[in-house]
Write an enzyme that holds these catalytic residues in place. Structure first.
Site, mmCIF file in Angstrom:
data_model
loop_
_atom_site.group_PDB
_atom_site.id
_atom_site.type_symbol
_atom_site.label_atom_id
_atom_site.label_comp_id
_atom_site.label_asym_id
_atom_site.label_seq_id
_atom_site.Cartn_x
_atom_site.Cartn_y
_atom_site.Cartn_z
ATOM 1 N N SER A 48 17.746 49.927 104.268
ATOM 2 C CA SER A 48 16.997 50.084 105.362
ATOM 3 C C SER A 48 16.941 51.029 106.162
ATOM 4 C CB SER A 48 18.941 49.580 106.130
ATOM 5 O OG SER A 48 19.848 49.881 106.087
ATOM 6 N N ASP A 97 25.061 53.328 92.541
ATOM 7 C CA ASP A 97 26.226 53.793 93.492
ATOM 8 C C ASP A 97 27.038 54.683 93.456
ATOM 9 O OD1 ASP A 97 28.350 53.286 95.091
ATOM 10 O OD2 ASP A 97 29.791 52.391 94.692
ATOM 11 N N LEU A 98 26.344 55.597 94.718
ATOM 12 C CA LEU A 98 25.933 57.111 94.865
ATOM 13 C C LEU A 98 27.426 57.557 95.499
ATOM 14 C CD1 LEU A 98 23.632 58.451 97.367
ATOM 15 C CD2 LEU A 98 23.853 58.895 95.088
ATOM 16 N N THR A 145 29.556 61.001 98.924
ATOM 17 C CA THR A 145 28.750 59.705 99.210
ATOM 18 C C THR A 145 27.100 61.484 99.518
ATOM 19 O OG1 THR A 145 29.262 57.788 99.787
ATOM 20 C CG2 THR A 145 27.053 57.879 99.865
ATOM 21 N N SER A 179 21.047 67.372 108.609
ATOM 22 C CA SER A 179 21.305 66.600 110.450
ATOM 23 C C SER A 179 21.009 68.000 111.295
ATOM 24 C CB SER A 179 22.270 65.013 110.360
ATOM 25 O OG SER A 179 22.796 65.816 111.392
ATOM 26 N N TYR A 201 42.462 64.459 108.465
ATOM 27 C CA TYR A 201 41.152 63.516 108.504
ATOM 28 C C TYR A 201 40.282 63.920 109.855
ATOM 29 C CZ TYR A 201 36.813 60.987 107.440
ATOM 30 O OH TYR A 201 35.496 60.163 107.109
#
Length: 333
Positions: A48, A97-98, A145, A179, A201
């Site tokens: 995506s 699957d990371l 991830t 980023s 968190y």
């Protein structure tokens, strides 16, 4: 302020491209890099958004594209869309699957068994968790991830890239998607064990820390590749703030007028994929290593992201973690 005005106006930088440039535009002149035989590119997170657009454009430029995906049905839909535009495109789908070290190792084994070259590795997949979640290996999901998974993937595949570049004489390129948010991470909070298992968190902080880790990884890996005289480079990319589903989710939190104005400042998916595609294919990037790109031009990153000692420390800590995990996996088989 100058950079902000340049972004808003879409003014081109030294590369000849800027914030308004699309992935197709920046690759029009450099598609010859994949001739006479096709380059092979692995693109994570290509089911995506920016990843899917990157896969489409690279396939259009004649590259063989490998799409690792957790959801092979969605990957198949991307493949079908690419084939509608380019029936001759070679698209390979493999499970990955990371969030799982075991899955990463299995993917790498399956890819290497195909006997294909590997010229470009685009670590594009990203995760943002509002609430605390953990990966299969019991590490905080965003960090696992965005950083750990891609670190292991790159570690396993780098030798193949060095081998390919030596055989073909064509520079291999690793592109890590970071980023501008990396600059929000603070030194006093950037602690490896705390990022693996945070006690307090904060989703935005975790995301910023993972993106900082990606740049530090990029810079340290670049030094190691240069020390080996490997014909492989690694650079980090900031795609910009792209008009995706995440941006749409904000609509309910702000007024329609503010959302309307803000949405005009966001990049389209085609614009968001431009810097990745530029760094992947442009001849102007030949030999450029360990840099940070935004809007298809080299760009400054934060002071912490440029800290060599921090990069070395993070590399050592990650290597130790990976070694212990891989050793544990072997002893429990």
């Amino acid at each position: 302020m100058k950079e902000t005005l340049r972004y808003l106006a879409g003014i081109a930088g030294p590369s000849g491209f800027g914030s308004n440039s699309t992935a197709e535009q920046v690759t029009e002149e450099d598609c010859s890099r994949s001739k006479p035989s096709p380059l092979t590119a692995i693109i994570t997170g290509a089911t995506s958004g920016i990843g899917a657009e990157t896969a489409r454009v690279l396939a259009k430029r004649g590259l063989r594209v490998v799409i690792p995906a957790r959801d092979l049905k969605r990957a198949g839909e991307v493949k079908d869309r690419i084939h509608q535009e380019n029936p001759q495109a070679e698209i390979i789908l493999l499970k990955l699957d990371l969030n799982s070290f075991a899955s990463i190792k299995k993917f790498c084994s399956e890819f290497l068994s195909l006997g294909l070259p590997l010229d470009i590795l685009i670590n594009n997949a990203g995760k943002y968790c509002i609430n605390l979640e953990f990966s299969e290996d019991r590490y905080e999901m965003t960090f696992a991830t965005n950083y750990l998974g891609h670190f292991l993937l790159t570690e396993i595949l780098t030798e193949k890239m060095i081998e390919t570049a030596k055989e073909t004489g064509i520079e291999g390129r690793i592109i890590n998607i970071s980023s501008g948010v990396h600059s929000w991470a603070r030194r006093e909070r950037f602690k490896f064990n705390s990022m693996l298992n945070p006690k307090n968190y904060n989703g935005t902080e975790a995301y910023a820390q993972s993106k900082l880790a990606i740049i530090l990884h990029t810079k340290e890996l670049a030094k190691q590749l240069e020390a080996r005289n490997a014909r492989v480079t690694v650079n980090a990319v900031h795609p910009g703030v792209v008009n995706t589903g995440i941006a749409s989710d904000l609509k309910g939190m702000i007024s329609d007028s503010i959302y309307f104005i803000a949405s005009k400042l966001l990049k389209s998916t085609a614009q968001g994929a431009s810097t990745t595609c530029y760094v992947s294919l442009s001849s102007k990037v030949n030999g450029v290593n360990g840099k940070y790109f935004a809007d298809c031009n080299e760009s400054p990153c934060s002071v912490l992201a440029n800290d060599e000692s921090e990069a070395q420390k993070l590399w050592k800590q990650t290597q130790e973690l990976m070694h212990s995990q891989l050793t544990l996996a072997k002893t429990t088989k």
